[in-house]
Write a protein that holds these residues in place. Sequence first.
Motif, mmCIF file in Angstrom:
data_model
loop_
_atom_site.group_PDB
_atom_site.id
_atom_site.type_symbol
_atom_site.label_atom_id
_atom_site.label_comp_id
_atom_site.label_asym_id
_atom_site.label_seq_id
_atom_site.Cartn_x
_atom_site.Cartn_y
_atom_site.Cartn_z
ATOM 1 N N VAL A 88 -10.267 5.022 -3.170
ATOM 2 C CA VAL A 88 -10.063 4.990 -1.721
ATOM 3 C C VAL A 88 -10.890 3.878 -1.096
ATOM 4 C CG1 VAL A 88 -10.372 6.282 0.432
ATOM 5 C CG2 VAL A 88 -9.449 7.437 -1.600
ATOM 6 N N ASP A 89 -12.135 3.737 -1.518
ATOM 7 C CA ASP A 89 -13.026 2.730 -0.939
ATOM 8 C C ASP A 89 -12.548 1.315 -1.255
ATOM 9 O OD1 ASP A 89 -15.383 2.566 0.687
ATOM 10 O OD2 ASP A 89 -16.397 1.679 -1.022
ATOM 11 N N THR A 90 -12.054 1.105 -2.467
ATOM 12 C CA THR A 90 -11.550 -0.220 -2.839
ATOM 13 C C THR A 90 -10.313 -0.578 -2.021
ATOM 14 O OG1 THR A 90 -12.402 -0.004 -5.093
ATOM 15 C CG2 THR A 90 -10.684 -1.644 -4.736
ATOM 16 N N ALA A 91 -9.422 0.397 -1.830
ATOM 17 C CA ALA A 91 -8.225 0.147 -1.027
ATOM 18 C C ALA A 91 -8.597 -0.186 0.414
ATOM 19 C CB ALA A 91 -7.306 1.364 -1.068
ATOM 20 N N LEU A 92 -9.578 0.512 0.964
ATOM 21 C CA LEU A 92 -10.041 0.215 2.323
ATOM 22 C C LEU A 92 -10.660 -1.187 2.397
ATOM 23 C CD1 LEU A 92 -11.647 3.647 3.260
ATOM 24 C CD2 LEU A 92 -9.559 2.660 4.235
ATOM 25 N N ALA A 93 -11.414 -1.562 1.361
ATOM 26 C CA ALA A 93 -12.029 -2.889 1.334
ATOM 27 C C ALA A 93 -10.972 -3.981 1.255
ATOM 28 C CB ALA A 93 -12.996 -2.991 0.158
ATOM 29 N N LEU A 94 -9.938 -3.763 0.468
ATOM 30 C CA LEU A 94 -8.855 -4.745 0.353
ATOM 31 C C LEU A 94 -8.141 -4.891 1.686
ATOM 32 C CD1 LEU A 94 -7.016 -6.646 -1.204
ATOM 33 C CD2 LEU A 94 -5.728 -4.643 -1.987
ATOM 34 N N ARG A 95 -7.839 -3.777 2.326
ATOM 35 C CA ARG A 95 -7.171 -3.842 3.629
ATOM 36 C C ARG A 95 -8.024 -4.609 4.634
ATOM 37 N NH1 ARG A 95 -7.590 0.339 7.821
ATOM 38 N NH2 ARG A 95 -5.979 0.033 9.407
ATOM 39 N N ALA A 96 -9.322 -4.335 4.654
ATOM 40 C CA ALA A 96 -10.204 -5.031 5.591
ATOM 41 C C ALA A 96 -10.219 -6.528 5.317
ATOM 42 C CB ALA A 96 -11.611 -4.452 5.493
ATOM 43 N N ARG A 97 -10.260 -6.920 4.047
ATOM 44 C CA ARG A 97 -10.263 -8.340 3.699
ATOM 45 C C ARG A 97 -8.979 -9.020 4.163
ATOM 46 N NH1 ARG A 97 -12.764 -11.045 -0.496
ATOM 47 N NH2 ARG A 97 -14.496 -9.631 -0.010
ATOM 48 N N LEU A 98 -7.857 -8.383 3.947
ATOM 49 C CA LEU A 98 -6.585 -8.986 4.335
ATOM 50 C C LEU A 98 -6.448 -9.066 5.851
ATOM 51 C CD1 LEU A 98 -4.160 -7.315 1.753
ATOM 52 C CD2 LEU A 98 -5.287 -9.539 1.623
ATOM 53 N N ARG A 99 -6.932 -8.056 6.535
ATOM 54 C CA ARG A 99 -6.843 -8.066 7.999
ATOM 55 C C ARG A 99 -7.730 -9.135 8.609
ATOM 56 N NH1 ARG A 99 -6.789 -1.986 10.399
ATOM 57 N NH2 ARG A 99 -7.460 -3.230 12.173
ATOM 58 N N ASP A 100 -8.779 -9.521 7.917
ATOM 59 C CA ASP A 100 -9.710 -10.514 8.438
ATOM 60 C C ASP A 100 -9.171 -11.937 8.334
ATOM 61 O OD1 ASP A 100 -11.576 -8.659 9.176
ATOM 62 O OD2 ASP A 100 -12.846 -8.904 7.408
ATOM 63 N N HIS A 101 -8.096 -12.130 7.588
ATOM 64 C CA HIS A 101 -7.582 -13.485 7.348
ATOM 65 C C HIS A 101 -6.156 -13.613 7.872
ATOM 66 C CE1 HIS A 101 -10.837 -15.174 4.866
ATOM 67 N NE2 HIS A 101 -11.004 -13.934 4.456
ATOM 68 N N PRO A 102 -5.956 -14.316 8.982
ATOM 69 C CA PRO A 102 -4.597 -14.560 9.458
ATOM 70 C C PRO A 102 -3.758 -15.217 8.366
ATOM 71 C CG PRO A 102 -6.208 -15.266 11.099
ATOM 72 C CD PRO A 102 -6.981 -14.946 9.852
ATOM 73 N N GLY A 103 -2.540 -14.769 8.213
ATOM 74 C CA GLY A 103 -1.670 -15.340 7.197
ATOM 75 C C GLY A 103 -1.885 -14.790 5.804
ATOM 76 N N ALA A 104 -2.735 -13.757 5.668
ATOM 77 C CA ALA A 104 -3.061 -13.251 4.335
ATOM 78 C C ALA A 104 -1.842 -12.681 3.620
ATOM 79 C CB ALA A 104 -4.156 -12.188 4.425
ATOM 80 N N ILE A 105 -0.971 -12.004 4.348
ATOM 81 C CA ILE A 105 0.196 -11.404 3.696
ATOM 82 C C ILE A 105 1.147 -12.479 3.191
ATOM 83 C CG2 ILE A 105 2.267 -10.017 4.094
ATOM 84 C CD1 ILE A 105 -0.254 -8.400 3.637
ATOM 85 N N ALA A 106 1.363 -13.512 3.989
ATOM 86 C CA ALA A 106 2.203 -14.625 3.510
ATOM 87 C C ALA A 106 1.586 -15.239 2.265
ATOM 88 C CB ALA A 106 2.354 -15.677 4.604
ATOM 89 N N LEU A 107 0.278 -15.353 2.253
ATOM 90 C CA LEU A 107 -0.410 -15.917 1.098
ATOM 91 C C LEU A 107 -0.273 -15.015 -0.118
ATOM 92 C CD1 LEU A 107 -2.277 -18.145 0.052
ATOM 93 C CD2 LEU A 107 -4.220 -16.814 0.895
#
Length: 222
Positions: A88-107
């Motif tokens: 659970v903690d790793t999934a939350l950390a991944l989500r936070a990292r992706l949310r912090d970077h505009p364009g992360a999903i496209a990347l």
Amino acid sequence: MKPGPRRSVSQSDLVGAAFELLEQKGFAAVSVRGVAASLGLTPTAMYTYFPSKQALLAAMVEELLAGVTGQDGPADAPPAAAARGLLVDTALALRARLRDHPGAIALMTSGPLDGAQALGLAERLGEAFAVAGASDPDDAARAAHALLALVLGQVALETAWGAASETDSAALWSDAPPHPITEAGAALGLREGAEAEFRRALERVVDAWAPTHLAPDLGPNS
């Protein structure tokens, strides 16, 4: 007199410049030539490090995923419970990292996630699922895939809703019939990724693939 082109750069400098382009101008602006221009280099100098745009994007994905990890559960917790906490903690950390970077999903969807960081993350999740109670390696692999898909999908939906104009959307679908369940989800903050609701979804996925672990009581609304 203008300074000459910058020639002494590292791969880290190039990846950092690529992220600056991603944030300032969007995914379409990220290219070998674009990064070279931003650093005063020739494209030929860039090709020493990245022979193609895809190689540059892959390096950016690796940088994005570097260090994404979670904490185990309490030190005195049984192994299965500690592994569940780690998932659970790793999934939350991944989500936070992706949310912090505009364009992360496209990347993240620009190519196969087959770099060392991406494969290492998937392997850590699979190993944790195995400890948490996934019945065999196949189920551990399925579970890790499902958890990653949940995180990526959630961030993609949050990004889409964040970019949408509520006014335009309301005008476009003003004659749409009611959708009570979907509207209830909106009220819960599912679209925006309300923290408590996302954690609840994560726990459901983890417990579905690790059925031998009894989940803690989430309260009367769980």
